[in-house]
Structures are given as C-alpha cells and as structure tokens.
Write a protein that holds these residues in place. Structure first.
Motif, PDB file in Angstrom:
ATOM      1  N   MET A   1      14.361 -18.185 -14.669  1.00 20.34           N
ATOM      2  CA  MET A   1      13.590 -16.986 -14.459  1.00 20.34           C
ATOM      3  C   MET A   1      14.435 -15.847 -13.924  1.00 20.34           C
ATOM      4  N   GLY A   2      15.497 -16.139 -13.200  1.00 24.51           N
ATOM      5  CA  GLY A   2      16.342 -15.084 -12.668  1.00 24.51           C
ATOM      6  C   GLY A   2      15.923 -14.650 -11.279  1.00 24.51           C
ATOM      7  N   ARG A   3      16.740 -13.772 -10.729  1.00 26.51           N
ATOM      8  CA  ARG A   3      16.471 -13.240  -9.389  1.00 26.51           C
ATOM      9  C   ARG A   3      15.374 -12.193  -9.447  1.00 26.51           C
ATOM     10  N   PRO A   4      14.477 -12.200  -8.474  1.00 25.96           N
ATOM     11  CA  PRO A   4      13.468 -11.142  -8.434  1.00 25.96           C
ATOM     12  C   PRO A   4      14.137  -9.784  -8.227  1.00 25.96           C
ATOM     13  N   GLN A   5      13.496  -8.762  -8.749  1.00 25.39           N
ATOM     14  CA  GLN A   5      13.990  -7.401  -8.564  1.00 25.39           C
ATOM     15  C   GLN A   5      12.822  -6.430  -8.601  1.00 25.39           C
ATOM     16  N   LEU A   6      13.066  -5.248  -8.072  1.00 30.85           N
ATOM     17  CA  LEU A   6      12.071  -4.186  -8.151  1.00 30.85           C
ATOM     18  C   LEU A   6      12.124  -3.584  -9.543  1.00 30.85           C
ATOM     19  N   ILE A   7      10.973  -3.489 -10.179  1.00 27.70           N
ATOM     20  CA  ILE A   7      10.896  -2.909 -11.517  1.00 27.70           C
ATOM     21  C   ILE A   7       9.749  -1.892 -11.541  1.00 27.70           C
ATOM     22  N   ASP A   8       9.793  -1.024 -12.520  1.00 28.36           N
ATOM     23  CA  ASP A   8       8.675  -0.110 -12.724  1.00 28.36           C
ATOM     24  C   ASP A   8       7.448  -0.914 -13.152  1.00 28.36           C
ATOM     25  N   PRO A   9       6.258  -0.495 -12.734  1.00 26.37           N
ATOM     26  CA  PRO A   9       5.053  -1.147 -13.240  1.00 26.37           C
ATOM     27  C   PRO A   9       5.068  -1.162 -14.770  1.00 26.37           C
ATOM     28  N   THR A  10       4.627  -2.258 -15.336  1.00 24.81           N
ATOM     29  CA  THR A  10       4.667  -2.426 -16.779  1.00 24.81           C
ATOM     30  C   THR A  10       3.457  -3.216 -17.265  1.00 24.81           C
ATOM     31  N   THR A  11       2.978  -2.853 -18.431  1.00 25.28           N
ATOM     32  CA  THR A  11       1.835  -3.566 -19.010  1.00 25.28           C
ATOM     33  C   THR A  11       2.206  -5.006 -19.365  1.00 25.28           C
ATOM     34  N   ARG A  12       3.473  -5.283 -19.532  1.00 23.98           N
ATOM     35  CA  ARG A  12       3.933  -6.634 -19.864  1.00 23.98           C
ATOM     36  C   ARG A  12       3.510  -7.656 -18.799  1.00 23.98           C
ATOM     37  N   LEU A  13       3.374  -7.205 -17.552  1.00 24.95           N
ATOM     38  CA  LEU A  13       3.037  -8.134 -16.467  1.00 24.95           C
ATOM     39  C   LEU A  13       1.541  -8.190 -16.173  1.00 24.95           C
ATOM     40  N   ARG A  14       0.723  -7.670 -17.075  1.00 23.63           N
ATOM     41  CA  ARG A  14      -0.717  -7.646 -16.828  1.00 23.63           C
ATOM     42  C   ARG A  14      -1.294  -9.003 -16.428  1.00 23.63           C
ATOM     43  N   PRO A  15      -1.021 -10.097 -17.164  1.00 27.22           N
ATOM     44  CA  PRO A  15      -1.621 -11.383 -16.752  1.00 27.22           C
ATOM     45  C   PRO A  15      -1.235 -11.782 -15.332  1.00 27.22           C
ATOM     46  N   SER A  16       0.019 -11.602 -14.973  1.00 24.71           N
ATOM     47  CA  SER A  16       0.463 -11.957 -13.633  1.00 24.71           C
ATOM     48  C   SER A  16      -0.105 -11.007 -12.584  1.00 24.71           C
ATOM     49  N   PHE A  17      -0.194  -9.725 -12.909  1.00 24.66           N
ATOM     50  CA  PHE A  17      -0.792  -8.749 -12.004  1.00 24.66           C
ATOM     51  C   PHE A  17      -2.242  -9.135 -11.705  1.00 24.66           C
ATOM     52  N   LEU A  18      -3.007  -9.475 -12.749  1.00 27.67           N
ATOM     53  CA  LEU A  18      -4.408  -9.858 -12.570  1.00 27.67           C
ATOM     54  C   LEU A  18      -4.529 -11.117 -11.710  1.00 27.67           C
ATOM     55  N   ALA A  19      -3.623 -12.072 -11.918  1.00 24.59           N
ATOM     56  CA  ALA A  19      -3.631 -13.291 -11.106  1.00 24.59           C
ATOM     57  C   ALA A  19      -3.295 -12.959  -9.649  1.00 24.59           C
ATOM     58  N   ALA A  20      -2.353 -12.039  -9.438  1.00 20.61           N
ATOM     59  CA  ALA A  20      -1.992 -11.640  -8.073  1.00 20.61           C
ATOM     60  C   ALA A  20      -3.180 -10.963  -7.380  1.00 20.61           C
ATOM     61  N   VAL A  21      -3.858 -10.070  -8.083  1.00 14.68           N
ATOM     62  CA  VAL A  21      -5.033  -9.402  -7.513  1.00 14.68           C
ATOM     63  C   VAL A  21      -6.081 -10.443  -7.110  1.00 14.68           C
ATOM     64  N   ALA A  22      -6.305 -11.433  -7.960  1.00 11.62           N
ATOM     65  CA  ALA A  22      -7.273 -12.492  -7.637  1.00 11.62           C
ATOM     66  C   ALA A  22      -6.833 -13.262  -6.385  1.00 11.62           C
ATOM     67  N   GLU A  23      -5.536 -13.530  -6.263  1.00 12.00           N
ATOM     68  CA  GLU A  23      -5.024 -14.221  -5.068  1.00 12.00           C
ATOM     69  C   GLU A  23      -5.251 -13.380  -3.810  1.00 12.00           C
ATOM     70  N   PHE A  24      -4.915 -12.098  -3.891  1.00 16.10           N
ATOM     71  CA  PHE A  24      -5.109 -11.224  -2.730  1.00 16.10           C
ATOM     72  C   PHE A  24      -6.577 -11.196  -2.316  1.00 16.10           C
TER      73      PHE A  24
END
Length: 177
Positions: A1-24
């Motif tokens: 997966m690689g090292r985490p990094q700061l990236i610009d918000p992207t639609t590519r991460l929508r599934p993970s973003f939605l899962a994170a919102v549910a976790e929060f």
C-alpha cells in the motif's frame, strides 16, 4: 500500500471516505468531528454530489471559493493506496473565534487507524505546507482533556501558550528553527 501521505481530496477515495464518515459517527468515545457534520448530505448518497463536494473543498483554498463565515483553507486527506486514514485542514488566516478555539490546523484520524502515529506524521507533513502559505507559526487548539492530541502537537514542536475556556492553545513552528 505504501506510506501514507497528504493528498488533495479526490473522488477516487469516495468508498473509503464514506466508510471513515460512518466510523466517526459510530465512535462514542469522541465527539463527531466538525468536518463530518459539514459534508453535504447528498454527497454521502450520490457519486455526482460527492464530486461536487470534493470540488468545493478544493475551491475553498481560494478567497473566491470561501463560504460566508469561513476563511480560505486547504483541506488534505491522509491516505495510502485507496484508504483514507484521516483529514487535515490548514486555515490560511485566523479570525478572532479561530484564534480562540479553532487555530490554523485541525486534523482527525479515523477511529480504525488511531494509535499508529498517523496524527503525528500528518501534522508534521502539514507544517511545510502551512509555511508555504505564509504561516510562520501555526496556532493549534485542543480540548484540555485530549491528551493524545496534546502529545501530537508537542511531538511536532508545539509550545503551550495558554488555555481559553476548555481549549489549550499551542504555537507550532512551521519550519525548523
């Protein structure tokens, strides 16, 4: 997966973003972060609305894209591969309320990724970006009871300033001194 990094918000991460919102939202140990309540409701259900939400985040970096009552801010996501692990916002300037309780930088790590050093690394990665925005030292505020976040700030060179209400305030240099 690689090292985490700061990236610009992207639609590519929508599934993970939605899962994170549910976790929060499900996390009862901490209050729901501000950014979760600020997500456009439609963006959580409709991919096109999510695209619009991401475009809004990117536009907020410029004065012309700022909503009433806000200041320009650079929102970044802490990610590795297709996994969003956290989010961070750098406010380009402070208003009086932000100087008391918001600060220049706010960050959140999704509950399933906590206690792995992500917040410390995320803040460290954000400081040069803040410096590039003309912020020579960043004000960070944290609930006095949030010992973990206080340690994150201190690990990044934060010097305790004072307490306003229930918020501890720290100055953090944005470049090595």
């Amino acid at each position: 997966m690689g090292r985490p990094q700061l990236i610009d918000p992207t639609t590519r991460l929508r599934p993970s973003f939605l899962a994170a919102v549910a976790e929060f939202r499900a996390d009862r140990a901490y209050p729901t972060p501000w950014f979760v309540t600020d997500v456009d409701a439609a963006a959580l259900a409709d991919p096109d609305a999510f695209d619009t939400y991401v475009a809004r985040l990117l536009a907020e970096r410029h004065e012309s894209g700022v909503r009433a009552g806000f200041v320009p801010m650079t929102t970044l996501w802490w990610a590795t591969g297709d996994q969003m692990l956290g989010r961070l916002a750098i406010r380009h300037r402070l208003t009086r309320p932000l100087a008391e309780v918001g600060g220049h930088i706010g960050y959140d790590v999704r509950p399933s990724a906590r206690r792995r050093g992500h917040a410390t690394a995320m803040l460290a990665a954000a400081l040069p970006i803040a410096a590039s925005l003309g912020i020579t030292r960043a004000l960070l505020t944290v609930d006095g009871t949030n010992t973990a976040s206080r340690r994150v700030i201190e690990a990044n060179g934060g010097a305790f300033l004072d307490t306003v209400g229930d918020k501890c305030r720290y100055w953090v240099p944005t470049s090595p001194e």
